[in-house]
Design an enzyme around this catalytic site. Sequence first.
Site, PDB file in Angstrom:
ATOM      1  N   ASP A 154       5.257   4.797   2.018  1.00  0.00           N
ATOM      2  CA  ASP A 154       5.577   6.051   2.719  1.00  0.00           C
ATOM      3  C   ASP A 154       6.410   5.764   3.964  1.00  0.00           C
ATOM      4  O   ASP A 154       7.408   6.435   4.237  1.00  0.00           O
ATOM      5  CB  ASP A 154       4.296   6.776   3.145  1.00  0.00           C
ATOM      6  CG  ASP A 154       3.607   7.434   1.949  1.00  0.00           C
ATOM      7  OD1 ASP A 154       4.233   7.498   0.868  1.00  0.00           O
ATOM      8  OD2 ASP A 154       2.450   7.874   2.094  1.00  0.00           O
ATOM      9  N   SER A 196       3.426  13.503  -2.934  1.00  0.00           N
ATOM     10  CA  SER A 196       4.096  12.196  -2.950  1.00  0.00           C
ATOM     11  C   SER A 196       5.213  12.224  -3.974  1.00  0.00           C
ATOM     12  O   SER A 196       5.051  12.750  -5.067  1.00  0.00           O
ATOM     13  CB  SER A 196       3.122  11.092  -3.349  1.00  0.00           C
ATOM     14  OG  SER A 196       1.939  11.177  -2.597  1.00  0.00           O
ATOM     15  N   SER A 204       0.841  -1.195   0.000  1.00  0.00           N
ATOM     16  CA  SER A 204       0.000   0.000   0.000  1.00  0.00           C
ATOM     17  C   SER A 204       0.873   1.241   0.000  1.00  0.00           C
ATOM     18  O   SER A 204       2.071   1.182   0.271  1.00  0.00           O
ATOM     19  CB  SER A 204      -0.891   0.011   1.242  1.00  0.00           C
ATOM     20  OG  SER A 204      -0.086   0.280   2.379  1.00  0.00           O
ATOM     21  N   LYS A 205       0.233   2.348  -0.302  1.00  0.00           N
ATOM     22  CA  LYS A 205       0.966   3.613  -0.307  1.00  0.00           C
ATOM     23  C   LYS A 205       1.501   3.897   1.092  1.00  0.00           C
ATOM     24  O   LYS A 205       2.591   4.417   1.251  1.00  0.00           O
ATOM     25  CB  LYS A 205       0.047   4.737  -0.774  1.00  0.00           C
ATOM     26  CG  LYS A 205       0.678   6.102  -0.610  1.00  0.00           C
ATOM     27  CD  LYS A 205       0.186   7.076  -1.635  1.00  0.00           C
ATOM     28  CE  LYS A 205       0.449   8.519  -1.254  1.00  0.00           C
ATOM     29  NZ  LYS A 205       1.708   8.798  -0.585  1.00  0.00           N
ATOM     30  N   ARG A 206       0.695   3.520   2.073  1.00  0.00           N
ATOM     31  CA  ARG A 206       1.123   3.781   3.450  1.00  0.00           C
ATOM     32  C   ARG A 206       2.434   3.042   3.778  1.00  0.00           C
ATOM     33  O   ARG A 206       3.344   3.593   4.381  1.00  0.00           O
ATOM     34  CB  ARG A 206       0.017   3.385   4.425  1.00  0.00           C
ATOM     35  CG  ARG A 206       0.142   4.071   5.746  1.00  0.00           C
ATOM     36  CD  ARG A 206      -1.153   4.481   6.401  1.00  0.00           C
ATOM     37  NE  ARG A 206      -2.214   3.501   6.305  1.00  0.00           N
ATOM     38  CZ  ARG A 206      -2.426   2.509   7.165  1.00  0.00           C
ATOM     39  NH1 ARG A 206      -1.618   2.329   8.191  1.00  0.00           N
ATOM     40  NH2 ARG A 206      -3.439   1.690   7.004  1.00  0.00           N
TER      41      ARG A 206
END
Length: 511
Positions: A269, A289, A264-266
């Site tokens: 990150d 981002s 996931s993007k999380r």
Amino acid sequence: MREVRVRFAPSPTGALHIGGVRTALYNYLLARKHGGTMILRIEDTDQTRYVPGAEEYILESLAWAGIQIDEGVSKGGPHAPYRQSERKEIYKKYAQKLIDEGKAYYAFDTEQELEAMRERLKNAGSSDQQYSSSTRTSMSNSLTLSDSEVKQKIAAGTPYVIRLKVPANEEVRLQDLIRGEVVVNSSQVDDKVLMKSDGMPTYHLANVVDDYLMKISHVIRGEEWLPSAPLHVLLYKFFGWEKEMPQFAHLPLLLKADGNGKLSKRDADKAGFPIFPLNWTDPKSKEFSTGFRENGYLPEALLNFLAFLGWNPGTEQEIFSMKDLTAAFSLERIGKAGAKFDIHKAQWYNQQYLRAKSDEELARYLLTSLEKEKIQCTPEKAAKICSVMKERITFPKDFWEQGKFFFQAPVVFDEQVVAKKWNEDVVRFLSAFASELKALTQVDAASAKASVDKTSQVTSIPSGKVMQALRVAITGGASGPDLMATIEIIGKDEAINRITFALENIKVKVA
Ligand code: GLU
């Protein structure tokens, strides 16, 4: 084999996820391999999720990656328009056809009525609360209302949707090129909305109609669409397009590096790596981002990495140019299992692709950084620096960031090396070494090395004991590229100056 026509069909709902780039790549490779056509279709029928700028972002990402579109948005072609919001009338016509043939129906239920239905079923202990063959008979639709009531409602502007009349208890089969046979009982498929009350089609209707009209031969897309595939098969059947139905290939999920769950993007990150191809600022939240491009990934390295997320050539070879990929690619070699997304592997690919470049090409990266720093350097010198550094770097910016000492004499010195290695022997050795250098007219790597050996003889200090200290004096750091080559590049005078400065500024620890 039928003419290969594939499509990448993203929805402009935000930045393109890296998984979307992989989907586009696999489509592209299949098209190229078979001399087929790669189509770009923008699926923008969900107006609530539309994000301005997302379409441009998709186009720019594909262009950067080197995935060329043959037909579609930005290109045009025989099936234009390729933006679904501009094809409303087409979908209406096909929805009407299904209605006329009794395969779809109008539904007037309000949100409250739908909620009440779900409540009712839940209270009755039913595990399935869908709008389907078992519930449609008790709802407000053109199957339960009389023709005149339906006409009246439509004439009065009552909002309605068009739903597919999914038959009860029928086997729906599809042959997925990756998953094999998929069989679903139609009772598990609800009466999906085909046309929404805003007059727009849903994804399902628009997708199937367009794939048919655009003569798509293979639908290659993410696994998250597998649950929708039986519904799509039903639609092909209802329209009588079974013969034209594309072949399906649902790509494995991208997983976190440890294999535990979807990437996931999380996660990205948190781990500090990009998940989008290019920088992106969300127009609503203003959240920023970073992209693979801006982080210094080369598109060809990224694509090589992505190609291996789910596919493999069946050999040990890992480096594949786009041309190699095109030759080697096949849908049969895509696995079912989720693919672990390991950013270190992406970095490894970047290193390999950077190393393969000529020193002159690499020099351009360094010169770009130097320009920003307003530091003068000849292309020849830059190329030389890159040649000694290229084995050590991962990103183009590293040439400058890890090679500042080629241009700026160190003023701080690695503390650990100083604490552990800077001693009387070092002082003696470096002083003698500086004198050796002074005696030379010019210093190159070989003569620097000869001077080291000579100094070692004269002082009886093994050079191995003082090399790290010499490196610290020259570069400030504990590690770096070949030291003799570094001395050659900075030149005799600069080397002597740096050694002198270090000798004057680093205190010998008295034991
Ligand atoms: N518009 C869908 C998406 O955003 C496309 C799915 C498909 O390829 O059928 O992923």
